[in-house]
Design a protein around this motif. Structure first.
Motif, PDB file in Angstrom:
ATOM      1  N   LEU A 178      -5.017  -8.198   6.239  1.00  0.00           N
ATOM      2  CA  LEU A 178      -3.717  -8.564   5.672  1.00  0.00           C
ATOM      3  C   LEU A 178      -2.624  -8.078   6.616  1.00  0.00           C
ATOM      4  O   LEU A 178      -1.972  -7.053   6.382  1.00  0.00           O
ATOM      5  N   PRO A 179      -2.406  -8.792   7.709  1.00  0.00           N
ATOM      6  CA  PRO A 179      -1.441  -8.309   8.708  1.00  0.00           C
ATOM      7  C   PRO A 179      -0.025  -8.174   8.182  1.00  0.00           C
ATOM      8  O   PRO A 179       0.782  -7.453   8.782  1.00  0.00           O
ATOM      9  N   ASP A 180       0.296  -8.829   7.070  1.00  0.00           N
ATOM     10  CA  ASP A 180       1.631  -8.703   6.496  1.00  0.00           C
ATOM     11  C   ASP A 180       1.710  -7.625   5.416  1.00  0.00           C
ATOM     12  O   ASP A 180       2.772  -7.449   4.795  1.00  0.00           O
ATOM     13  N   ALA A 181       0.617  -6.901   5.203  1.00  0.00           N
ATOM     14  CA  ALA A 181       0.635  -5.841   4.193  1.00  0.00           C
ATOM     15  C   ALA A 181       1.694  -4.795   4.535  1.00  0.00           C
ATOM     16  O   ALA A 181       1.874  -4.429   5.702  1.00  0.00           O
ATOM     17  N   GLU A 182       2.379  -4.318   3.509  1.00  0.00           N
ATOM     18  CA  GLU A 182       3.406  -3.293   3.677  1.00  0.00           C
ATOM     19  C   GLU A 182       2.771  -1.947   3.353  1.00  0.00           C
ATOM     20  O   GLU A 182       2.460  -1.664   2.196  1.00  0.00           O
ATOM     21  N   ILE A 183       2.547  -1.137   4.379  1.00  0.00           N
ATOM     22  CA  ILE A 183       1.769   0.089   4.238  1.00  0.00           C
ATOM     23  C   ILE A 183       2.680   1.305   4.380  1.00  0.00           C
ATOM     24  O   ILE A 183       3.377   1.458   5.385  1.00  0.00           O
ATOM     25  N   HIS A 184       2.670   2.151   3.355  1.00  0.00           N
ATOM     26  CA  HIS A 184       3.495   3.353   3.334  1.00  0.00           C
ATOM     27  C   HIS A 184       2.602   4.556   3.065  1.00  0.00           C
ATOM     28  O   HIS A 184       1.928   4.612   2.030  1.00  0.00           O
ATOM     29  N   LEU A 185       2.586   5.512   3.996  1.00  0.00           N
ATOM     30  CA  LEU A 185       1.864   6.762   3.797  1.00  0.00           C
ATOM     31  C   LEU A 185       2.859   7.816   3.334  1.00  0.00           C
ATOM     32  O   LEU A 185       3.823   8.132   4.038  1.00  0.00           O
ATOM     33  N   LEU A 186       2.634   8.326   2.136  1.00  0.00           N
ATOM     34  CA  LEU A 186       3.553   9.259   1.498  1.00  0.00           C
ATOM     35  C   LEU A 186       3.054  10.688   1.649  1.00  0.00           C
ATOM     36  O   LEU A 186       1.852  10.927   1.803  1.00  0.00           O
ATOM     37  N   ASP A 187       3.962  11.620   1.567  1.00  0.00           N
ATOM     38  CA  ASP A 187       3.620  13.042   1.669  1.00  0.00           C
ATOM     39  C   ASP A 187       3.082  13.498   0.308  1.00  0.00           C
ATOM     40  O   ASP A 187       3.717  14.268  -0.415  1.00  0.00           O
ATOM     41  N   VAL A 229       0.866  -1.180   0.000  1.00  0.00           N
ATOM     42  CA  VAL A 229       0.000   0.000   0.000  1.00  0.00           C
ATOM     43  C   VAL A 229       0.901   1.229   0.000  1.00  0.00           C
ATOM     44  O   VAL A 229       1.696   1.420   0.919  1.00  0.00           O
ATOM     45  N   ALA A 230       0.802   2.043  -1.053  1.00  0.00           N
ATOM     46  CA  ALA A 230       1.575   3.284  -1.168  1.00  0.00           C
ATOM     47  C   ALA A 230       0.567   4.400  -1.402  1.00  0.00           C
ATOM     48  O   ALA A 230       0.088   4.590  -2.521  1.00  0.00           O
ATOM     49  N   TRP A 231       0.229   5.153  -0.373  1.00  0.00           N
ATOM     50  CA  TRP A 231      -0.972   5.992  -0.330  1.00  0.00           C
ATOM     51  C   TRP A 231      -0.598   7.413   0.075  1.00  0.00           C
ATOM     52  O   TRP A 231       0.227   7.612   0.964  1.00  0.00           O
ATOM     53  N   GLY A 232      -1.199   8.387  -0.549  1.00  0.00           N
ATOM     54  CA  GLY A 232      -0.965   9.765  -0.163  1.00  0.00           C
ATOM     55  C   GLY A 232      -1.653  10.099   1.148  1.00  0.00           C
ATOM     56  O   GLY A 232      -2.875  10.019   1.245  1.00  0.00           O
ATOM     57  N   GLN A 233      -0.890  10.494   2.152  1.00  0.00           N
ATOM     58  CA  GLN A 233      -1.510  10.805   3.440  1.00  0.00           C
ATOM     59  C   GLN A 233      -2.322  12.093   3.386  1.00  0.00           C
ATOM     60  O   GLN A 233      -3.165  12.348   4.258  1.00  0.00           O
ATOM     61  N   GLY A 234      -2.130  12.900   2.332  1.00  0.00           N
ATOM     62  CA  GLY A 234      -2.927  14.099   2.148  1.00  0.00           C
ATOM     63  C   GLY A 234      -4.147  13.891   1.268  1.00  0.00           C
ATOM     64  O   GLY A 234      -4.824  14.865   0.918  1.00  0.00           O
ATOM     65  N   ASP A 235      -4.453  12.642   0.922  1.00  0.00           N
ATOM     66  CA  ASP A 235      -5.598  12.352   0.069  1.00  0.00           C
ATOM     67  C   ASP A 235      -6.896  12.657   0.817  1.00  0.00           C
ATOM     68  O   ASP A 235      -7.159  12.066   1.863  1.00  0.00           O
ATOM     69  N   GLU A 236      -7.687  13.568   0.274  1.00  0.00           N
ATOM     70  CA  GLU A 236      -8.971  13.916   0.886  1.00  0.00           C
ATOM     71  C   GLU A 236     -10.137  13.268   0.153  1.00  0.00           C
ATOM     72  O   GLU A 236     -11.300  13.588   0.424  1.00  0.00           O
ATOM     73  N   ILE A 237      -9.859  12.352  -0.768  1.00  0.00           N
ATOM     74  CA  ILE A 237     -10.909  11.572  -1.434  1.00  0.00           C
ATOM     75  C   ILE A 237     -10.997  10.201  -0.778  1.00  0.00           C
ATOM     76  O   ILE A 237     -12.054   9.812  -0.274  1.00  0.00           O
ATOM     77  N   PHE A 238      -9.910   9.474  -0.772  1.00  0.00           N
ATOM     78  CA  PHE A 238      -9.795   8.256   0.033  1.00  0.00           C
ATOM     79  C   PHE A 238      -8.711   8.517   1.071  1.00  0.00           C
ATOM     80  O   PHE A 238      -7.522   8.567   0.754  1.00  0.00           O
ATOM     81  N   GLY A 239      -9.136   8.706   2.301  1.00  0.00           N
ATOM     82  CA  GLY A 239      -8.223   9.121   3.355  1.00  0.00           C
ATOM     83  C   GLY A 239      -7.283   8.022   3.794  1.00  0.00           C
ATOM     84  O   GLY A 239      -7.488   6.836   3.490  1.00  0.00           O
TER      85      GLY A 239
END
Length: 293
Positions: free
Chosen positions: A258-267, A237-247
């Motif tokens: 998915l406890p092994d999911a690799e989650i990254h919140l990007l600027d 998961v590579a997700w924009g932490q500033g996303d105001e559509i899907f937060g």
């Protein structure tokens, strides 16, 4: 595609059920395949830079959904626009291209399409990469209030929903949530191109139909989540932490099933590739190398 040009992006069209489906392709087909599914209001053009970054090691295929980009866009009275139907066309395209196994990159509208494919064909999907590709109620923000109201009463709320199809709204989608020091990375071509597609005769009616149909994606979420729990696909998961559509809560929610999911919140914002293509490409390389080969 010969050995000397596999890294060059090829622009192709396939006929699926009498419709022309445009897709971008690059990389050696003998390498692991990554299918990239775009969101609203974009097209496979959003993946141009990422494809160029990864084509040396992976086989990449990025289609335009029917009604978007360079694919056919029949009028709403000539084609039953729904996410089920877009999924059907996409899966037929992948079958026609002979893609038996592939990883999926899902963004925005690409998520309900890709996750329908994955949950119905778990043996074919080697990994998932989600960039604001929502699968949980936690991902919804106040942005969706008017769309939810529209789903319940289309006539009353259509004028307000049409505002989401204006040039101002399209630019906002591409620029919101992005730090000032990253804004110069965002190409104006992105929202100008998306708006040009939206402004084609009849296209706004297509988008209104899909806005209304989006409500049925929520009914599919429990099945997607059961697929996660049962099959445990490797997930990045590579997700924009500033996303105001899907937060960003939508990104964090993947860890529940998915406890092994690799989650990254990007600027970054909703279109994180606009500002973070090199960073996301590096995450993908590391992730796929460990999980797919």
């Amino acid at each position: 595609m010969n050995a000397t040009d596999t890294r060059a992006i090829q622009h192709r069209t396939a006929e699926v059920d009498g419709l022309n489906v445009f897709y971008r392709e690059a990389g050696n087909p003998e390498n692991p395949t990554l299918v990239l599914l775009h969101g609203f209001p974009s097209s496979s053009a959003m993946y141009r830079d990422l494809i160029a970054e990864l084509a040396d090691s992976y086989h990449l295929v990025a289609p335009d959904h029917i009604g978007f980009g360079q694919s056919d866009a029949p009028a709403v009275d000539a084609f039953p626009y729904s996410f089920d139907k877009l999924t059907e066309v996409t899966l037929k395209l992948l079958d026609q291209l002979g893609l038996e196994r592939f990883a999926l990159y899902i963004q925005d509208y690409g998520a309900p399409i890709g996750l329908r494919i994955a949950s119905a064909n778990p043996e074919r999907v080697t990994a998932l990469i989600s960039q604001s590709g929502n699968a949980y109620l936690e991902g919804f923000t106040p942005f969706w209030d008017i769309l939810i109201a529209h789903a319940k009463d289309r006539e009353t709320h259509e004028p307000a929903v049409r505002e989401l199809l204006t040039a101002e709204a399209t630019k906002w989608q591409h620029t919101h949530g992005i730090p000032a020091d990253r804004m110069e990375r965002v190409s104006p071509d992105a929202w100008v191109l998306d708006q040009a597609y939206l402004d084609r005769p009849g296209n706004k009616e297509i988008q209104l139909r899909l806005f209304w149909d989006y409500q049925f994606n929520l009914d599919a979420y429990p099945g997607f989540q059961e697929y996660f729990r049962t099959h445990r696909p490797p997930t990045l998961v590579a997700w924009g932490q500033g996303d105001e559509i899907f937060g960003p809560d939508g990104a964090r929610a993947f860890a529940r099933d998915l406890p092994d999911a690799e989650i990254h919140l990007l600027d970054a914002g909703h279109f994180a590739l606009a500002t973070h293509t090199p960073e996301i490409a590096a995450l993908i390389r590391d992730f796929l190398k460990r999980n797919v080969g």
